[in-house]
Structures are given as C-alpha cells and as structure tokens.
Design an enzyme around this catalytic site. Structure first.
Site, PDB file in Angstrom:
ATOM      1  N   GLY A  59       0.645  -1.191  -0.063  1.00  0.00           N
ATOM      2  CA  GLY A  59       0.049  -0.102   0.059  1.00  0.00           C
ATOM      3  C   GLY A  59       0.769   1.251   0.000  1.00  0.00           C
ATOM      4  N   ALA A  60       1.784   1.225  -0.653  1.00  0.00           N
ATOM      5  CA  ALA A  60       2.880   2.310  -0.655  1.00  0.00           C
ATOM      6  C   ALA A  60       2.565   3.434  -1.764  1.00  0.00           C
ATOM      7  CB  ALA A  60       4.195   1.877  -1.046  1.00  0.00           C
ATOM      8  N   SER A  61       1.259   3.710  -2.200  1.00  0.00           N
ATOM      9  CA  SER A  61       1.162   4.722  -3.277  1.00  0.00           C
ATOM     10  C   SER A  61       0.677   5.990  -2.714  1.00  0.00           C
ATOM     11  CB  SER A  61       0.032   4.064  -4.300  1.00  0.00           C
ATOM     12  OG  SER A  61      -1.032   3.928  -3.680  1.00  0.00           O
ATOM     13  N   ASN A 106      -3.810  -6.685  -4.850  1.00  0.00           N
ATOM     14  CA  ASN A 106      -4.683  -6.802  -3.630  1.00  0.00           C
ATOM     15  C   ASN A 106      -4.128  -7.572  -2.524  1.00  0.00           C
ATOM     16  OD1 ASN A 106      -6.521  -6.831  -1.890  1.00  0.00           O
ATOM     17  ND2 ASN A 106      -8.128  -7.444  -3.369  1.00  0.00           N
ATOM     18  N   VAL A 107      -3.528  -7.071  -1.561  1.00  0.00           N
ATOM     19  CA  VAL A 107      -3.052  -7.739  -0.454  1.00  0.00           C
ATOM     20  C   VAL A 107      -4.005  -8.683   0.133  1.00  0.00           C
ATOM     21  CG1 VAL A 107      -0.750  -6.668  -0.069  1.00  0.00           C
ATOM     22  CG2 VAL A 107      -2.796  -5.662   1.000  1.00  0.00           C
ATOM     23  N   SER A 111      -2.462   0.159  15.085  1.00  0.00           N
ATOM     24  CA  SER A 111      -3.052   1.326  15.270  1.00  0.00           C
ATOM     25  C   SER A 111      -3.320   1.483  17.068  1.00  0.00           C
ATOM     26  CB  SER A 111      -4.311   1.430  14.572  1.00  0.00           C
ATOM     27  OG  SER A 111      -5.087   2.584  14.840  1.00  0.00           O
ATOM     28  N   TYR A 122     -12.239  -2.191  12.239  1.00  0.00           N
ATOM     29  CA  TYR A 122     -10.659  -1.694  12.376  1.00  0.00           C
ATOM     30  C   TYR A 122      -9.980  -1.987  13.783  1.00  0.00           C
ATOM     31  CZ  TYR A 122      -7.086   1.953  11.416  1.00  0.00           C
ATOM     32  OH  TYR A 122      -5.817   2.577  11.114  1.00  0.00           O
ATOM     33  N   LYS A 125      -6.650  -4.448  13.840  1.00  0.00           N
ATOM     34  CA  LYS A 125      -5.384  -3.783  14.305  1.00  0.00           C
ATOM     35  C   LYS A 125      -4.969  -4.703  15.643  1.00  0.00           C
ATOM     36  CE  LYS A 125      -4.575  -0.712  10.909  1.00  0.00           C
ATOM     37  NZ  LYS A 125      -3.672  -1.068  10.136  1.00  0.00           N
ATOM     38  N   ILE A 180      -2.671  10.433  12.583  1.00  0.00           N
ATOM     39  CA  ILE A 180      -1.570  11.103  11.548  1.00  0.00           C
ATOM     40  C   ILE A 180      -2.073  11.791  10.277  1.00  0.00           C
ATOM     41  CG2 ILE A 180       0.482  10.186  10.364  1.00  0.00           C
ATOM     42  CD1 ILE A 180       0.700   9.600  13.382  1.00  0.00           C
TER      43      ILE A 180
HETATM   44  P1  NAI Z   1      -4.050   5.794   3.274  1.00  0.00           P
HETATM   45  O1  NAI Z   1      -5.625   5.452   3.223  1.00  0.00           O
HETATM   46  O2  NAI Z   1      -3.608   6.951   3.051  1.00  0.00           O
HETATM   47  O3  NAI Z   1      -3.303   4.782   2.649  1.00  0.00           O
HETATM   48  C1  NAI Z   1      -3.611   3.182   2.515  1.00  0.00           C
HETATM   49  C2  NAI Z   1      -2.858   2.662   1.362  1.00  0.00           C
HETATM   50  O4  NAI Z   1      -3.015   1.118   1.440  1.00  0.00           O
HETATM   51  C3  NAI Z   1      -3.391   3.349   0.037  1.00  0.00           C
HETATM   52  O5  NAI Z   1      -2.136   3.558  -0.740  1.00  0.00           O
HETATM   53  C4  NAI Z   1      -4.207   2.118  -0.328  1.00  0.00           C
HETATM   54  O6  NAI Z   1      -4.253   2.134  -2.067  1.00  0.00           O
HETATM   55  C5  NAI Z   1      -3.598   1.040  -0.018  1.00  0.00           C
HETATM   56  N1  NAI Z   1      -4.416  -0.191  -0.059  1.00  0.00           N
HETATM   57  C6  NAI Z   1      -5.605  -0.204   0.487  1.00  0.00           C
HETATM   58  N2  NAI Z   1      -6.256  -1.600   0.522  1.00  0.00           N
HETATM   59  C7  NAI Z   1      -5.468  -1.992  -0.328  1.00  0.00           C
HETATM   60  C8  NAI Z   1      -5.307  -3.450  -0.884  1.00  0.00           C
HETATM   61  N3  NAI Z   1      -6.205  -4.448  -0.700  1.00  0.00           N
HETATM   62  N4  NAI Z   1      -4.241  -4.072  -1.590  1.00  0.00           N
HETATM   63  C9  NAI Z   1      -2.973  -3.144  -1.554  1.00  0.00           C
HETATM   64  N5  NAI Z   1      -2.936  -1.797  -1.001  1.00  0.00           N
HETATM   65  C10 NAI Z   1      -4.233  -1.373  -0.243  1.00  0.00           C
HETATM   66  O7  NAI Z   1      -3.902   5.538   4.831  1.00  0.00           O
HETATM   67  P2  NAI Z   1      -2.483   5.826   5.686  1.00  0.00           P
HETATM   68  O8  NAI Z   1      -3.059   6.678   6.657  1.00  0.00           O
HETATM   69  O9  NAI Z   1      -1.349   6.104   4.947  1.00  0.00           O
HETATM   70  O10 NAI Z   1      -2.354   4.330   6.492  1.00  0.00           O
HETATM   71  C11 NAI Z   1      -1.294   3.608   6.273  1.00  0.00           C
HETATM   72  C12 NAI Z   1      -1.610   2.531   7.329  1.00  0.00           C
HETATM   73  O11 NAI Z   1      -1.533   2.996   8.749  1.00  0.00           O
HETATM   74  C13 NAI Z   1      -2.719   1.803   7.487  1.00  0.00           C
HETATM   75  O12 NAI Z   1      -2.627   0.483   7.808  1.00  0.00           O
HETATM   76  C14 NAI Z   1      -3.630   2.374   8.651  1.00  0.00           C
HETATM   77  O13 NAI Z   1      -4.630   1.604   9.056  1.00  0.00           O
HETATM   78  C15 NAI Z   1      -2.461   2.775   9.458  1.00  0.00           C
HETATM   79  N6  NAI Z   1      -2.705   3.685  10.462  1.00  0.00           N
HETATM   80  C16 NAI Z   1      -2.874   5.174  10.094  1.00  0.00           C
HETATM   81  C17 NAI Z   1      -3.436   6.056  11.071  1.00  0.00           C
HETATM   82  C18 NAI Z   1      -3.539   7.302  10.462  1.00  0.00           C
HETATM   83  O14 NAI Z   1      -3.861   8.163  11.671  1.00  0.00           O
HETATM   84  N7  NAI Z   1      -3.442   7.984   9.331  1.00  0.00           N
HETATM   85  C19 NAI Z   1      -3.366   5.660  12.482  1.00  0.00           C
HETATM   86  C20 NAI Z   1      -3.152   4.401  12.672  1.00  0.00           C
HETATM   87  C21 NAI Z   1      -2.873   3.423  11.674  1.00  0.00           C
END
Ligand code: NAI
Length: 246
Positions: free
Chosen positions: A8-10, A62-63, A141, A154, A158, A187
């Site tokens: 999910g690094a996009s 799709n992971v 999380s 969620y 987590k 975040i």
């Molecule tokens: P985001 O929504 O900006 O990015 C998530 C990424 O995961 C996106 O690039 C998306 O395309 C990818 N993704 C979603 N479903 C997928 C799938 N089935 N296969 C491959 N890729 C997939 O979210 P963010 O904020 O960058 O979150 C990253 C991680 O950190 C997540 O696991 C989130 O739960 C966790 N997190 C985020 C927090 C926040 O406050 N933003 C707080 C706690 C945890």
C-alpha cells in the site's frame, strides 16, 4: 544491497516509509492496489525513491488476496534476489457503529487489514527463513490497543496484528528475523483527511502533544526497526501517538 517490500505504498504513510527506506539505502519494491490511480501515484513515489540512487519497482496486488500476494512475493524475489524487510502498511477504514454495521462492512476491513498480514507474513516469512535474516514491521493502530467508537472492524483487525506480530516473532526469531509493529495515533494522511472538523478537534483533546503526527514520524520508527540498531528488538508494538494514553 538489501530490498524492502512495502504494501500500500502509493500514498500516505506507506509512500513516506518507502522514501525513508530508500534514503536508508534499501532497494524498494512498492506494492500498490491494482487500479490506474494507485499505479500512477506509486510510479511517482518510485521515481522519488530512485533519486536516492536505489532501484524501485512497482508490484500491483490486492494484498487481501492470497494468490495475488504469492505472485507478488515470487516476482519481488526474482527481480531483486531477496526480501530483507517487509512493511505491512496497506489498510482501509469503513467506520460505523457496531449495532448498525452490515456484516460485509466488517468482513471487508478484516480482509484488507488482517488477512493481508497473514498472507504476507507467511509468504515473505518463508523467503526470510531461507535467507536466515529479515525485518518485518506491520502497521497496527491505537484503535487496536484502546478501541475506538465506530471502529469495531478496524480495531479488531489492528488488535489482531499485535497478536500476530508476537506469534510470528516467536516462530521466526531463531532464524534471525525480527517481527514488530507500530501503533500510530492520529497521523495527517488521506485516511484522516476524511474525518470531520468535530472528530478532529475531539481527538486532539486526547493527545498530549496537541497536534497530529506526520507520516515522517512513523517512517522514522519503521526505519529504526528495519535497521541493524534494532537487531534485538522483536515481538514489540511501539505506540507513536504524541502521548495519547499513558
Ligand atoms: P491511506 O488510506 O492514505 O493509505 C493506505 C494505502 O493502502 C493506500 O495506498 C491504498 O491504496 C492501500 N491499500 C488499501 N487497500 C489495499 C489492498 N487491498 N491492497 C493493496 N493496497 C491497498 O492510509 P494511511 O493513513 O497512510 O495508513 C497506512 C497504514 O497506517 C494503514 O494500515 C492504517 O490503518 C495505519 N494507520 C493510520 C493512521 C492514521 O492516522 N493515518 C493511524 C493508525 C494506523
């Protein structure tokens, strides 16, 4: 040179972790969800990674889907020769109050956030066992530690990651592989941009540092856990929340 695979690094935290690990000298295998927009965003991240002088390639999968993960792990191994670090970052939210939540909404979040971690721990873990070294970090999380209203799906996913991290650490430790998790608080990313102003100010009241965290503040801890400096740290979940609960 070592290779890191980030799911999910996009965008958001995953993109930031990819850049940080590229800066640290890792070649980067960027997983992205198989959609045109995710691919386009991931390509931009890969380009920025390459500016650090490392190789960076995209791997669509799709992971939540085991067979897509299997194909991806084989492809990364073939292209880069090894998987030295794995970051399980991909995640989604589909919030709603528990008593009104449709079953499909629960299952969808568990599939992406939790099942994906099993898929990747198993598949990349097997590669690391053969290498006799590896670093794994998963994104948990604070919702998995403390719960959060509207996030039964969620928080379950987590909390599961925290347990899976301990089990994998116990199974893989003797092979020189460390397995840890980070538990971010609030975040600033596209995920939290979706919150209302009221939700945001209510959350900030709970944060000792009275501000949102930046993705770079997650990436720096992941970088540490993927480094030689963290060689005797395993099975741990490090909270990165600006002092949410103590
Ligand atoms: P985001 O929504 O900006 O990015 C998530 C990424 O995961 C996106 O690039 C998306 O395309 C990818 N993704 C979603 N479903 C997928 C799938 N089935 N296969 C491959 N890729 C997939 O979210 P963010 O904020 O960058 O979150 C990253 C991680 O950190 C997540 O696991 C989130 O739960 C966790 N997190 C985020 C927090 C926040 O406050 N933003 C707080 C706690 C945890």
């Amino acid at each position: 040179m070592a290779t890191a695979l980030i799911t999910g690094a996009s965008q958001g935290i995953g993109a930031c972790i990819a850049l940080r690990l590229a800066k640290d000298g890792y070649h980067i295998a960027l997983n992205h969800f198989p959609s045109d927009s995710d691919k386009a965003n991931a390509e931009k991240v890969a380009q920025q990674c390459r500016e650090f002088g490392v190789n960076a390639e995209l791997f669509a999968a799709n992971v939540a889907d085991y067979s897509q993960c299997e194909t991806m792990v084989q492809a990364v191994k073939e292209q880069f020769g090894s998987i030295d670090a794995l970051v399980n970052n991909a995640g989604i939210t589909k919030d709603g109050l528990m008593i009104r939540m449709p079953e499909e909404q629960y299952d969808a979040v568990i599939a992406v956030n939790q099942k994906s971690v099993f898929n990747m721990l198993k598949l990349a873990g097997a590669v690391m066992v053969r290498q006799k070294h590896g670093r794994i970090v998963s994104l948990a999380s604070v919702a998995g530690l403390y719960g959060n209203p509207g996030q039964i799906n969620y928080s379950a996913s987590k909390a599961a990651i925290i347990g899976m991290t301990k089990t994998a650490a116990k199974e893989l430790g003797a092979r020189g592989i460390t397995v840890n998790a980070v538990a971010p608080g609030f975040i600033q990313t596209p995920m939290t941009d979706a919150l209302t102003e009221e939700q945001r100010s209510n959350m900030l009241k709970l944060v000792s540092m009275k501000r949102y965290g930046e993705p770079e503040e997650i990436a720096s801890v992941v970088s540490f856990l993927c480094s030689d400096d963290a060689s005797y740290v395993t099975g741990q979940t490090i909270e990165i929340s600006g002092g949410l609960m103590m």
